[in-house]
Design a protein around this motif. Sequence first.
Motif, PDB file in Angstrom:
ATOM      1  N   TYR A 138      -7.282   6.329  -3.481  1.00  0.00           N
ATOM      2  CA  TYR A 138      -6.085   6.765  -2.737  1.00  0.00           C
ATOM      3  C   TYR A 138      -6.349   6.814  -1.237  1.00  0.00           C
ATOM      4  O   TYR A 138      -5.593   6.226  -0.451  1.00  0.00           O
ATOM      5  CB  TYR A 138      -5.652   8.144  -3.246  1.00  0.00           C
ATOM      6  N   SER A 139      -7.445   7.450  -0.822  1.00  0.00           N
ATOM      7  CA  SER A 139      -7.704   7.563   0.628  1.00  0.00           C
ATOM      8  C   SER A 139      -8.206   6.239   1.199  1.00  0.00           C
ATOM      9  O   SER A 139      -7.958   5.950   2.368  1.00  0.00           O
ATOM     10  CB  SER A 139      -8.696   8.693   0.915  1.00  0.00           C
ATOM     11  N   ALA A 140      -8.849   5.420   0.383  1.00  0.00           N
ATOM     12  CA  ALA A 140      -9.248   4.079   0.844  1.00  0.00           C
ATOM     13  C   ALA A 140      -7.998   3.277   1.196  1.00  0.00           C
ATOM     14  O   ALA A 140      -7.938   2.625   2.245  1.00  0.00           O
ATOM     15  CB  ALA A 140     -10.051   3.358  -0.232  1.00  0.00           C
ATOM     16  N   VAL A 141      -6.974   3.353   0.343  1.00  0.00           N
ATOM     17  CA  VAL A 141      -5.710   2.651   0.611  1.00  0.00           C
ATOM     18  C   VAL A 141      -5.043   3.257   1.843  1.00  0.00           C
ATOM     19  O   VAL A 141      -4.572   2.544   2.739  1.00  0.00           O
ATOM     20  CB  VAL A 141      -4.774   2.708  -0.616  1.00  0.00           C
ATOM     21  N   ARG A 142      -5.046   4.597   1.944  1.00  0.00           N
ATOM     22  CA  ARG A 142      -4.423   5.278   3.099  1.00  0.00           C
ATOM     23  C   ARG A 142      -5.076   4.813   4.395  1.00  0.00           C
ATOM     24  O   ARG A 142      -4.408   4.477   5.368  1.00  0.00           O
ATOM     25  CB  ARG A 142      -4.556   6.794   2.976  1.00  0.00           C
ATOM     26  N   ILE A 143      -6.391   4.789   4.413  1.00  0.00           N
ATOM     27  CA  ILE A 143      -7.122   4.452   5.639  1.00  0.00           C
ATOM     28  C   ILE A 143      -6.940   2.970   5.986  1.00  0.00           C
ATOM     29  O   ILE A 143      -6.562   2.617   7.098  1.00  0.00           O
ATOM     30  CB  ILE A 143      -8.625   4.796   5.494  1.00  0.00           C
ATOM     31  N   MET A 144      -7.152   2.089   4.997  1.00  0.00           N
ATOM     32  CA  MET A 144      -7.163   0.655   5.309  1.00  0.00           C
ATOM     33  C   MET A 144      -5.786   0.070   5.556  1.00  0.00           C
ATOM     34  O   MET A 144      -5.666  -0.981   6.184  1.00  0.00           O
ATOM     35  CB  MET A 144      -7.909  -0.123   4.216  1.00  0.00           C
ATOM     36  N   ARG A 145      -4.739   0.742   5.123  1.00  0.00           N
ATOM     37  CA  ARG A 145      -3.391   0.218   5.414  1.00  0.00           C
ATOM     38  C   ARG A 145      -3.081   0.347   6.902  1.00  0.00           C
ATOM     39  O   ARG A 145      -2.170  -0.310   7.420  1.00  0.00           O
ATOM     40  CB  ARG A 145      -2.319   0.920   4.572  1.00  0.00           C
ATOM     41  N   LEU A 146      -3.865   1.187   7.600  1.00  0.00           N
ATOM     42  CA  LEU A 146      -3.622   1.437   9.030  1.00  0.00           C
ATOM     43  C   LEU A 146      -4.476   0.567   9.941  1.00  0.00           C
ATOM     44  O   LEU A 146      -4.247   0.512  11.141  1.00  0.00           O
ATOM     45  CB  LEU A 146      -3.937   2.910   9.344  1.00  0.00           C
ATOM     46  N   LEU A 147      -5.508  -0.088   9.363  1.00  0.00           N
ATOM     47  CA  LEU A 147      -6.491  -0.764  10.208  1.00  0.00           C
ATOM     48  C   LEU A 147      -6.442  -2.285  10.052  1.00  0.00           C
ATOM     49  O   LEU A 147      -6.064  -2.790   8.995  1.00  0.00           O
ATOM     50  CB  LEU A 147      -7.895  -0.228   9.885  1.00  0.00           C
ATOM     51  N   PRO A 148      -6.831  -3.031  11.115  1.00  0.00           N
ATOM     52  CA  PRO A 148      -6.781  -4.492  11.074  1.00  0.00           C
ATOM     53  C   PRO A 148      -7.793  -5.079  10.089  1.00  0.00           C
ATOM     54  O   PRO A 148      -8.784  -4.408   9.753  1.00  0.00           O
ATOM     55  CB  PRO A 148      -7.103  -4.902  12.511  1.00  0.00           C
ATOM     56  N   PRO A 149      -7.570  -6.308   9.622  1.00  0.00           N
ATOM     57  CA  PRO A 149      -8.442  -6.928   8.624  1.00  0.00           C
ATOM     58  C   PRO A 149      -9.910  -7.013   9.048  1.00  0.00           C
ATOM     59  O   PRO A 149     -10.791  -6.986   8.200  1.00  0.00           O
ATOM     60  CB  PRO A 149      -7.860  -8.339   8.466  1.00  0.00           C
ATOM     61  N   ALA A 150     -10.170  -7.050  10.361  1.00  0.00           N
ATOM     62  CA  ALA A 150     -11.559  -7.193  10.837  1.00  0.00           C
ATOM     63  C   ALA A 150     -12.358  -5.896  10.661  1.00  0.00           C
ATOM     64  O   ALA A 150     -13.577  -5.886  10.751  1.00  0.00           O
ATOM     65  CB  ALA A 150     -11.552  -7.601  12.307  1.00  0.00           C
ATOM     66  N   PRO A 171       0.803  -1.231   0.000  1.00  0.00           N
ATOM     67  CA  PRO A 171       0.000   0.000   0.000  1.00  0.00           C
ATOM     68  C   PRO A 171       0.836   1.281   0.000  1.00  0.00           C
ATOM     69  O   PRO A 171       0.500   2.238  -0.691  1.00  0.00           O
ATOM     70  CB  PRO A 171      -0.815  -0.110   1.301  1.00  0.00           C
ATOM     71  N   ASP A 172       1.943   1.286   0.748  1.00  0.00           N
ATOM     72  CA  ASP A 172       2.757   2.511   0.799  1.00  0.00           C
ATOM     73  C   ASP A 172       3.344   2.849  -0.572  1.00  0.00           C
ATOM     74  O   ASP A 172       3.447   4.022  -0.939  1.00  0.00           O
ATOM     75  CB  ASP A 172       3.875   2.365   1.830  1.00  0.00           C
ATOM     76  N   SER A 173       3.674   1.823  -1.363  1.00  0.00           N
ATOM     77  CA  SER A 173       4.244   2.103  -2.695  1.00  0.00           C
ATOM     78  C   SER A 173       3.152   2.590  -3.637  1.00  0.00           C
ATOM     79  O   SER A 173       3.409   3.387  -4.545  1.00  0.00           O
ATOM     80  CB  SER A 173       4.934   0.852  -3.268  1.00  0.00           C
ATOM     81  N   VAL A 174       1.903   2.167  -3.420  1.00  0.00           N
ATOM     82  CA  VAL A 174       0.777   2.659  -4.235  1.00  0.00           C
ATOM     83  C   VAL A 174       0.546   4.141  -3.938  1.00  0.00           C
ATOM     84  O   VAL A 174       0.384   4.967  -4.838  1.00  0.00           O
ATOM     85  CB  VAL A 174      -0.492   1.819  -3.958  1.00  0.00           C
ATOM     86  N   ILE A 175       0.572   4.486  -2.642  1.00  0.00           N
ATOM     87  CA  ILE A 175       0.388   5.886  -2.229  1.00  0.00           C
ATOM     88  C   ILE A 175       1.513   6.747  -2.814  1.00  0.00           C
ATOM     89  O   ILE A 175       1.272   7.807  -3.396  1.00  0.00           O
ATOM     90  CB  ILE A 175       0.365   5.983  -0.688  1.00  0.00           C
ATOM     91  N   ALA A 176       2.750   6.256  -2.720  1.00  0.00           N
ATOM     92  CA  ALA A 176       3.906   7.017  -3.226  1.00  0.00           C
ATOM     93  C   ALA A 176       3.824   7.189  -4.744  1.00  0.00           C
ATOM     94  O   ALA A 176       4.111   8.269  -5.266  1.00  0.00           O
ATOM     95  CB  ALA A 176       5.193   6.296  -2.833  1.00  0.00           C
ATOM     96  N   ALA A 177       3.379   6.146  -5.447  1.00  0.00           N
ATOM     97  CA  ALA A 177       3.284   6.219  -6.908  1.00  0.00           C
ATOM     98  C   ALA A 177       2.249   7.254  -7.338  1.00  0.00           C
ATOM     99  O   ALA A 177       2.469   8.028  -8.274  1.00  0.00           O
ATOM    100  CB  ALA A 177       2.933   4.848  -7.479  1.00  0.00           C
ATOM    101  N   LEU A 210      -5.483  -4.744  -0.913  1.00  0.00           N
ATOM    102  CA  LEU A 210      -6.487  -4.470   0.123  1.00  0.00           C
ATOM    103  C   LEU A 210      -7.909  -4.780  -0.334  1.00  0.00           C
ATOM    104  O   LEU A 210      -8.865  -4.399   0.335  1.00  0.00           O
ATOM    105  CB  LEU A 210      -6.386  -2.984   0.545  1.00  0.00           C
ATOM    106  N   GLN A 211      -8.052  -5.522  -1.430  1.00  0.00           N
ATOM    107  CA  GLN A 211      -9.381  -5.769  -1.989  1.00  0.00           C
ATOM    108  C   GLN A 211     -10.288  -6.546  -1.038  1.00  0.00           C
ATOM    109  O   GLN A 211     -11.496  -6.377  -1.057  1.00  0.00           O
ATOM    110  CB  GLN A 211      -9.289  -6.483  -3.345  1.00  0.00           C
ATOM    111  N   ASP A 212      -9.700  -7.352  -0.144  1.00  0.00           N
ATOM    112  CA  ASP A 212     -10.547  -8.123   0.781  1.00  0.00           C
ATOM    113  C   ASP A 212     -11.023  -7.283   1.967  1.00  0.00           C
ATOM    114  O   ASP A 212     -11.913  -7.701   2.699  1.00  0.00           O
ATOM    115  CB  ASP A 212      -9.776  -9.350   1.299  1.00  0.00           C
TER     116      ASP A 212
END
Length: 221
Positions: free
Chosen positions: A71-83, A22-28, A108-110
């Motif tokens: 972009y913000s979906a990736v930002r938010i979900m990279r910080l939170l647990p799978p549940a 996710p961090d490389s997606v945000i950076a890209a 993070l599709q799941d």
Amino acid sequence: LVLVLSSRLLQAVCINAVRGNPDSVIAAIDHFCQNQEWAMNVGDEKGAILDSVVMETSPSTVLELGTYCGYSAVRIMRLLPPATRFITLEMNPDYAAVARQVIQHAGLQDKVCLVEGKSADLIPKMADMFGIRTFDFVFFDHWKDCYLPDIRLLEDCGLLDQGSVVLADNVLCPGAPEYLDYVRSSLRFSSRFYRSHLEYTRVLDGLESRTQTGPGSHCGR
Ligand SMILES: O=C(NCCO)c1cc(-c2ccc(F)cc2)cc(O)c1O
Ligand SMILES: [Mg+2]
């Protein structure tokens, strides 16, 4: 082949980001928007503020209005647990198609449930469609004139409760003046302005967070 901006942004992700990172997606995306073409992602400066509010709230249910390219979906979900339950609404099908692929590239599709449609139509169906009673964290980044009607709708549907945090992007640029007046006027909430800049520019902008202090509208006055 002529690609629209969102497709060119996706191409930059596919070429420059590492799958599952996710961090490389945000950076890209940030690199593409800083060096090739401006796009309306929340960006790295306001994104860092978003990160801090998400971590401070550590929500188990999250709603985002306005997915755009994810972009913000990736930002938010990279910080939170799978549940974590994360639902993001996007009314533009082209944006939604790009966002699905960006979120998938991040791996993070799941964890992300992207629903296509208008927020005003979907908010009243949240409880039935997803079995969610209240949202701990809501990120507003959709049409700015929908901020006020949509927070009222969330309240009327009983989807916000004590401690729920609503964070809104672009409260200065493009601006959401009626929304700002509303969230800053009621005693039932505490609101805070985070001064920043319009993504990838030096134009003044900011985020406004509103935390519900009193009980939800359905169980107390
Ligand atoms: O409309 C927006 N979002 C909903 C549609 O997906 C939006 C617009 C802008 C922006 C655009 C044009 C300009 F000149 C200045 C700002 C910025 C944003 O962060 C946004 O979220
Ligand atoms: Mg925005």
